[in-house]
Design a protein around this motif. Structure first.
Motif, PDB file in Angstrom:
ATOM      1  N   ALA A   1      -4.318   6.231   2.613  1.00  0.00           N
ATOM      2  CA  ALA A   1      -5.875   5.251   2.200  1.00  0.00           C
ATOM      3  C   ALA A   1      -7.147   5.574   2.725  1.00  0.00           C
ATOM      4  CB  ALA A   1      -4.488   4.085   2.176  1.00  0.00           C
TER       5      ALA A   1
ATOM      6  N   VAL B   1     -10.407   0.018   0.325  1.00  0.00           N
ATOM      7  CA  VAL B   1      -9.323  -0.296  -0.273  1.00  0.00           C
ATOM      8  C   VAL B   1      -9.799  -1.495  -1.133  1.00  0.00           C
ATOM      9  CG1 VAL B   1      -7.167  -1.692  -0.191  1.00  0.00           C
ATOM     10  CG2 VAL B   1      -7.522   1.011   1.010  1.00  0.00           C
TER      11      VAL B   1
ATOM     12  N   ALA C   1      -2.758  -5.391   0.458  1.00  0.00           N
ATOM     13  CA  ALA C   1      -3.103  -4.006  -0.062  1.00  0.00           C
ATOM     14  C   ALA C   1      -3.595  -3.757   1.804  1.00  0.00           C
ATOM     15  CB  ALA C   1      -4.336  -3.517  -0.709  1.00  0.00           C
TER      16      ALA C   1
ATOM     17  N   SER D   1      -0.207  -3.148   4.417  1.00  0.00           N
ATOM     18  CA  SER D   1       0.236  -2.433   3.931  1.00  0.00           C
ATOM     19  C   SER D   1      -0.196  -0.216   4.196  1.00  0.00           C
ATOM     20  CB  SER D   1       0.428  -1.449   2.264  1.00  0.00           C
ATOM     21  OG  SER D   1       1.098  -2.526   0.746  1.00  0.00           O
ATOM     22  N   VAL D   2      -1.473  -0.333   4.276  1.00  0.00           N
ATOM     23  CA  VAL D   2      -2.603   0.525   4.472  1.00  0.00           C
ATOM     24  C   VAL D   2      -2.720   0.451   5.880  1.00  0.00           C
ATOM     25  CG1 VAL D   2      -5.032   1.035   5.369  1.00  0.00           C
ATOM     26  CG2 VAL D   2      -4.799   0.694   3.266  1.00  0.00           C
TER      27      VAL D   2
ATOM     28  N   CYS E   1       0.447   3.763   1.635  1.00  0.00           N
ATOM     29  CA  CYS E   1      -0.905   3.383   1.114  1.00  0.00           C
ATOM     30  C   CYS E   1      -1.653   5.321   0.564  1.00  0.00           C
ATOM     31  CB  CYS E   1      -2.053   2.722   1.347  1.00  0.00           C
ATOM     32  SG  CYS E   1      -3.388   2.550  -0.488  1.00  0.00           S
TER      33      CYS E   1
ATOM     34  N   THR F   1      -0.044   0.912  -3.283  1.00  0.00           N
ATOM     35  CA  THR F   1       0.867   0.261  -2.426  1.00  0.00           C
ATOM     36  C   THR F   1       1.612   0.719  -1.722  1.00  0.00           C
ATOM     37  OG1 THR F   1       0.025  -2.046  -2.779  1.00  0.00           O
ATOM     38  CG2 THR F   1      -1.628  -0.949  -0.964  1.00  0.00           C
TER      39      THR F   1
END
Length: 260
Positions: free
Chosen positions: A108, A114, A148, A151-152, A157, A175
Motif C-alpha cells: 500500500a 490511499v 481502506a 485494511s492498510v 492492501c 484492499t
C-alpha cells in the motif's frame, strides 16, 4: 460486508454500527440474514420492532422477494437500497492476462495516497448509502476512505503501479480481508484516467497470486447489483456469481420529514 456474514452465518446477525452512527449523525444498526440462515420473517420483524436505532440497514437473500411488502408496515419508512451481488473464483483458475513488464505490484502507498485513490475511483460509485436522504454522500465517501485505511493498517492492501514506480504512477489498488480459506476483495478499482486499458485484470491477478502464495483456496468479491460493468470484468476473468442480497434501510419516518 464480510463473506461469512452474508453467506455462511447460521443465524440472524444484529449489530450496532457506531462508526456509521458517528459519521452520519444518527444511530445505525445492521441486520443481516445470510444465504445459509433459515431465519423466518417473523424473527426479522421482531428485531426491527425492538430496535431503537434511527436507521436499520437490513440485508437478506434476494430469493425472499416476498419480504419487502411486510417490511413497509412496521412503523418505519422502508427505503429500497439496491442489492449486493457476491462472486467467487477458485484460486489458480483465473484467466489471467499476459504479464506486463511495465506494471509492478507493491504494498500500500501512504495514507494520503490511499485517500486520494479512493476519492478518485469511488466518488461516483452508487453505493447503498445514496438511497437514503439522511446520509450525506460526502460522508459516505469518507467512510470508504476510512475502510481502506483500516485494511492498510492490517497489511491488507496492494497497489498496481506504472513503469516509473513513483507515487504519480499509481494505477489501481485493492484492499483485502484475508483468512485461511479465502481472500475477500473489499475495495478495488483503477483510477478513471487509466480505465479501459485492461489494468483491472492485472489487479485481479495480483490478488489471485497473493491468495495462492498463502495457500488459500478462493477469492471472493461483491458490488451493488447495478454495477454490471465490473461484473462483466469478473466474469471474463473467471469469477462465478454466488448470491444476491437485497438491501433495505428502515428509517424512523419522522426523520425523513424533518420532525426529529
Amino acid at each position: 460486508m464480510a463473506w461469512h456474514d452474508v453467506i455462511e452465518a447460521p443465524t440472524l446477525r444484529a449489530q450496532e454500527s457506531p462508526l456509521e452512527s458517528a459519521r452520519f449523525g444518527c444511530s445505525v444498526e445492521r441486520l443481516t440474514v445470510s444465504a445459509a440462515s433459515e431465519t423466518p420473517l417473523v424473527a426479522v420483524r421482531e428485531a426491527i420492532l425492538g430496535s431503537t436505532a434511527d436507521v436499520v440497514i437490513l440485508r437478506y437473500p434476494a430469493e425472499r422477494i416476498g419480504w419487502f411488502a411486510p417490511l413497509t408496515g412496521l412503523g418505519r419508512t422502508a427505503v429500497f437500497a439496491d442489492s449486493l451481488v457476491y462472486w467467487r473464483l477458485s484460486a489458480g483458475r483465473g484467466r489471467a492476462p499476459a504479464p506486463s513488464h511495465e506494471l509492478s505490484v507493491t504494498a500500500a502507498p501512504g495514507i494520503a495516497a490511499v485517500e486520494a485513490l479512493v476519492a478518485d475511483i469511488f466518488s461516483a460509485y452508487g453505493c447503498h448509502y445514496l438511497a437514503n436522504p439522511l446520509f450525506d454522500p460526502a460522508q459516505a465517501l469518507a467512510g470508504y476512505q476510512e475502510w481502506a485505511l483500516r485494511s492498510v493498517a492490517e497489511d491488507g492492501c496492494l497497489a498496481l503501479r506504472g513503469p516509473d514506480g513513483n507515487g504519480s504512477s499509481l494505477l489501481a489498488f485493492a484492499t483485502l480481508d484475508e483468512d485461511a480459506d479465502r481472500s475477500e476483495i473489499l475495495l478495488a478499482g483503477v483510477v478513471p484516467a487509466q480505465q479501459g486499458r485492461g489494468l483491472y485484470a492485472h489487479l485481479l491477478k495480483a490478488v489471485e497470486d497473493r491468495t495462492l502464495a498463502r495457500d488459500a483456496r478462493e477469492v471472493v468479491i461483491s458490488t451493488q447489483g447495478h454495477n454490471t460493468r465490473v461484473q462483466r470484468a469478473w466474469a471474463r476473468y473467471g469469477f462465478e456469481p454466488v448470491q444476491t442480497l437485497l438491501t433495505v434501510h428502515l428509517v424512523r419516518s419522522p426523520l425523513l420529514h424533518g420532525q426529529g
